[in-house]
Design a protein around this motif. Structure first.
Motif, PDB file in Angstrom:
ATOM      1  N   ALA A   4       0.834  -1.210   0.000  1.00 41.96           N
ATOM      2  CA  ALA A   4       0.000   0.000   0.000  1.00 41.96           C
ATOM      3  C   ALA A   4       0.865   1.256   0.000  1.00 41.96           C
ATOM      4  N   LEU A   5       1.896   1.253   0.820  1.00 46.61           N
ATOM      5  CA  LEU A   5       2.764   2.445   0.914  1.00 46.61           C
ATOM      6  C   LEU A   5       3.481   2.729  -0.397  1.00 46.61           C
TER       7      LEU A   5
ATOM      8  N   ARG B 220       1.930   7.761  -5.979  1.00 41.38           N
ATOM      9  CA  ARG B 220       0.893   8.728  -6.364  1.00 41.38           C
ATOM     10  C   ARG B 220       1.003  10.042  -5.592  1.00 41.38           C
ATOM     11  N   GLY B 221       1.990  10.148  -4.737  1.00 44.54           N
ATOM     12  CA  GLY B 221       2.182  11.393  -3.982  1.00 44.54           C
ATOM     13  C   GLY B 221       1.094  11.621  -2.949  1.00 44.54           C
ATOM     14  N   ILE B 222       0.489  10.528  -2.467  1.00 43.92           N
ATOM     15  CA  ILE B 222      -0.579  10.670  -1.446  1.00 43.92           C
ATOM     16  C   ILE B 222       0.063  10.730  -0.060  1.00 43.92           C
ATOM     17  N   ALA B 223      -0.292  11.763   0.678  1.00 41.23           N
ATOM     18  CA  ALA B 223       0.316  11.946   2.002  1.00 41.23           C
ATOM     19  C   ALA B 223      -0.303  10.995   3.017  1.00 41.23           C
ATOM     20  N   VAL B 224       0.527  10.494   3.895  1.00 42.99           N
ATOM     21  CA  VAL B 224       0.080   9.654   5.019  1.00 42.99           C
ATOM     22  C   VAL B 224       0.477  10.402   6.282  1.00 42.99           C
TER      23      VAL B 224
ATOM     24  N   ARG C 198      -8.193  -0.880  -5.446  1.00 39.91           N
ATOM     25  CA  ARG C 198      -8.707   0.156  -6.372  1.00 39.91           C
ATOM     26  C   ARG C 198      -7.627   1.177  -6.704  1.00 39.91           C
ATOM     27  N   LEU C 199      -6.837   1.544  -5.700  1.00 43.84           N
ATOM     28  CA  LEU C 199      -5.758   2.511  -5.941  1.00 43.84           C
ATOM     29  C   LEU C 199      -4.770   1.935  -6.961  1.00 43.84           C
TER      30      LEU C 199
ATOM     31  N   THR D  87      -1.634  -0.570 -12.161  1.00 42.14           N
ATOM     32  CA  THR D  87      -0.808  -1.667 -11.657  1.00 42.14           C
ATOM     33  C   THR D  87      -1.685  -2.602 -10.817  1.00 42.14           C
ATOM     34  N   ALA D  88      -1.062  -3.470 -10.050  1.00 39.84           N
ATOM     35  CA  ALA D  88      -1.844  -4.431  -9.257  1.00 39.84           C
ATOM     36  C   ALA D  88      -1.380  -4.383  -7.808  1.00 39.84           C
TER      37      ALA D  88
END
Ligand SMILES: NC(=O)C1=CN([C@@H]2O[C@H](COP(=O)(O)OP(=O)(O)OC[C@H]3O[C@@H](n4cnc5c(N)ncnc54)[C@H](OP(=O)(O)O)[C@@H]3O)[C@@H](O)[C@H]2O)C=CC1
Ligand SMILES: CC(C)(CO)C(=O)C(=O)O
Length: 354
Positions: free
Chosen positions: A227-228, A234-238, A299-300, A306-307
């Motif tokens: 996941a990370l 995607r540049g999604i902040a955590v 889904r992401l 990708t998978a």
């Protein structure tokens, strides 16, 4: 806490583990609370009242006369605040029920896991302020009206001026609410943690026992690392819910002694009997939230072209378990199965840490 000189009126839509615990504590702090849920829960509360305990020895009683119970949304018509605590599959129905009952001044807070529940409620309630909150701790229903908070952490909520009206009653209840401007990243951080839910449910074990086994921790780390990698790409902040950078999150679950970090900078204790909410669902024969948790990673991956084979496999195994398949995996068997789904690994020359 009062609103125009009277107690705050709070309805909790979804009187289960989180709803009864949070609603009960708010009632004990002086709010006028109505729990909305199933008749079986109403009967239990009428007979026993509520007993709310936590890891630190809190033992709070709320008599049946001090908390209202309803099976339909009508009672929410006069609420200042509605806390929604149904499982994700029930959110569209909760939104539709509330739309028929509440006015535009009522604030609605989703106290649910996953990323999309508040948006589902917003679509059904376009006139109301709808806010997402994050519940970091675990609640176990021990029967006879007893709900036990089995781990720690403070509630977090999307920053909004409306929060000021009800934050004080949460403080009084010993459940402080922290408003966060970067709430999406808080939700992603919680979702990473909740990737353990599928592993926990498949282990059939309490969280502490599951996480004390290295092979289960490694299984969780596989799902989190997958996941990370996607989030980073995607540049999604955590959110940094711990003082460590996000790439350390897979390591957090390697702590060997039955404690893990959820939020804040502390090690968090886990009650020996605490289980994930997904374990509860499998045990009760209900549909789980796997599509809203591990499924978000699948889904992401899909939108990234990708998978996410590890999380996809966890979704598949939970679906099989929902249909009566194995929910008592050994750590080694689960880890081997998940590893076999990944593509070939590049040799790094480094010893795997988890
Ligand atoms: N349990 C935990 O420790 C934690 C849970 N969470 C999250 O909090 C949310 C709530 O979880 P949890 O408290 O475990 O859930 P529960 O299943 O314990 O509680 C939800 C309750 O709401 C009832 N309900 C659902 N729809 C309706 C309806 N239309 N009318 C009346 N009652 C309804 C359910 O009944 P029925 O089952 O019959 O549908 C159930 O009794 C989830 O998103 C979960 O992921 C977050 C942190 C920890
Ligand atoms: C508190 C925690 C992380 C425990 O697994 C949870 O969110 C859940 O059970 O859904």
């Amino acid at each position: 806490m009062s609103c125009d000189g009277r107690p705050l009126r709070i309805s909790v839509f979804g009187a289960g583990s989180i709803g009864c615990y949070v609603g009960g504590r708010l009632a004990a702090a002086g709010a006028e609370v109505t729990l909305i849920g199933r008749e079986r829960v109403g009967a239990e509360i009428r007979e026993h009242g509520l007993r709310l305990t936590d890891l630190h020895g809190a033992d709070i009683r709320v008599g049946a006369a001090d908390i209202a119970f309803a099976t339909g949304p009508e009672s929410a018509a006069t609420a200042d605040l509605v806390v929604v605590s149904v499982k994700s599959a029930g959110t569209p129905e909760a939104g539709a029920a509330l739309a028929s009952a509440i006015g535009s001044d009522t604030v609605v807070v989703s106290a649910q896991n996953g990323l999309g529940n508040a948006d589902t409620l917003r679509a059904a309630l376009p006139e109301q302020v709808v806010l997402a909150a994050m519940v970091p701790f675990n609640v176990v229903h021990r029967g006879d009206g007893h709900f036990h908070q089995g781990s720690e952490g403070d509630l977090e909520i999307e920053q909004h001026p409306a929060v000021r009206a009800f934050a004080p009653v949460f403080d009084d209840a010993g459940l402080p609410l922290h408003a966060r401007a970067d709430f999406r990243s808080v939700q992603w951080a919680k979702l990473l943690l909740n990737l353990n839910n599928a592993v926990n449910a498949l282990s059939g074990l309490p969280l502490r026992e599951e996480l004390s086994q290295r092979s289960f921790r490694r299984a969780v780390a596989l799902a989190q690392r997958e996941a990370l990698t996607l989030l980073t790409a995607r540049g999604i902040a955590v959110a940094k819910l711990t003082p460590l950078p996000p790439q350390w999150i897979p390591r957090l679950l390697t702590v060997p002694d039955g404690v893990f970090r959820v939020a804040g900078s502390r090690m968090l204790a886990i009650d020996p009997h605490a289980r994930s909410s997904m374990w509860d669902d499998l045990e009760a024969g209900r549909r789980t939230e796997v599509d809203w948790i591990s499924g978000e990673i699948v889904r992401l991956a899909a939108v990234s072209g990708t998978a996410a084979p590890v999380n996809a496999r966890l979704v598949e195994l939970i679906r099989e378990a929902e249909a009566g398949g194995n929910r008592h995996w050994s750590g080694d068997a689960l880890l081997d199965d998940l590893r076999s789904r990944r593509g070939p690994r590049k040799p790094t020359g480094k010893r795997q840490r988890n």
